[in-house]
Scaffold this motif. Structure first.
Motif: not given
Length: 321
Positions: A1-27
């Motif tokens: 799925m598409r998501a914005i993933v922040v891997t380092e703190h900083g300005g707006p440029e750290v808001l990078r789109p990425a493809e990530t695994a779909d979440p699974r529901p926990g209890p």
């Protein structure tokens, strides 16, 4: 799925789109297929590191969508139900795992976009005007940044409770927006001293309450605008944090009260969360509380949304679709 993933703190440029695994529901969790996301200053604070947030993370503490899957031990929520949430991360994604007991149902008379535009700021405006300082008929209150997302809602809720509202804005366009929301008086802080203007507008008495989400640049004026035993509700810091305050200043200002409230502490109990959400969404559904969307952005344009928000180039609420 598409998501914005922040891997380092900083300005707006750290808001990078990425493809990530779909979440699974926990209890106790549900998976929500997200339809609309609010953009808020808390997202900026977490992105920049001003609010400590473990890395990596997906920002977005306000979103609305449809429940697509239930985890174990979930009750009270059904697949296909529209729900929203606030003050939990993960909204800047196509899907999110959310604790079921922190979701709120979205009534049929409210669109997903309206709900995403009003939940965080609407609940904030609600607790400020109903609990932190409960506005009474005949009160005069000051709302800073009255044309912003929270300011417009604060103005409307204060008016619904019978207040006279003085709003601060920076431009003519923002003045129009604040007046349309019901502000009785407007102070352009770019052109005049706010404290002097408020004293003049109140015949020297000052206001019963100041709702201040701006912080560093407005704090001194906010104190000076209060009448004796007035309340300064400092609920945000869009201009930066307020430096440490000598308590003697509260005495000198007229035995006034200073509080630094947070939405989390006014919705910690599920019953209180649902009551506030029901009140706010009910007002939206009847048209008594109007939601102004000032900008819509694709999820991939989250960085531009943050730039526009912090650059004060918008009025009302910004949304990621």
């Amino acid at each position: 799925m598409r998501a914005i993933v922040v891997t380092e703190h900083g300005g707006p440029e750290v808001l990078r789109p990425a493809e990530t695994a779909d979440p699974r529901p926990g209890p106790g969790e549900v998976i929500v297929d997200v339809e609309a996301r609010g953009v808020n200053f808390i997202d900026v604070y977490q992105r920049s590191g001003a609010y400590a947030t473990p890395l990596p993370f997906t920002p977005g503490v306000e979103a609305v969508g449809t429940v697509g899957e239930l985890g174990p031990d979930v009750t009270g929520v059904t697949v296909g139900q529209r729900v929203g949430w606030v003050m939990l991360p993960g909204g800047y994604a196509e899907r999110a795992a959310v604790p079921a007991d922190r979701t709120v149902p979205i009534p049929d008379g409210v669109t997903s976009e309206q709900a995403a535009a009003v939940l965080l700021q609407g609940l904030t405006a609600h607790y400020l005007t109903h609990t932190t300082y409960p506005v009474q008929p005949g009160d005069t209150v000051l709302v800073h940044a009255a044309a912003g997302g929270t300011g417009l809602l604060l103005t409307q809720l204060a008016k619904l409770r019978g207040a006279r509202v003085i709003g601060t804005v920076s431009t003519g366009a923002k003045e129009e927006a604040a007046r349309a929301a019901g502000a009785d008086e407007i102070v352009r802080y770019t052109e005049t001293d706010v404290a002097d203007a408020v004293r003049r507008l109140t015949d020297g008495a000052g206001v019963q309450a100041v709702y201040d989400g701006v912080g560093a640049t407005t704090f001194d004026a906010s104190l000076a605008c209060l009448r004796p035993r007035g309340v300064l509700a400092l609920f945000g810091q869009s201009s930066g944090a307020v430096p440490p305050v000598d308590p003697q200043r509260l005495n000198s200002a007229g035995s006034v009260y200073l509080t630094r409230p947070s939405l989390a502490h006014y919705t910690a109990d599920r019953e209180e969360l649902l009551e506030r959400a029901s009140d706010v969404l009910g007002l939206v559904g009847t048209g008594s509380l109007k939601v102004h969307v000032g900008g819509r952005y694709d999820l991939a344009d989250a960085a531009r949304a943050h730039e526009d928000l912090t650059g004060r180039r918008t009025t009302g609420k910004l949304l990621l679709g």
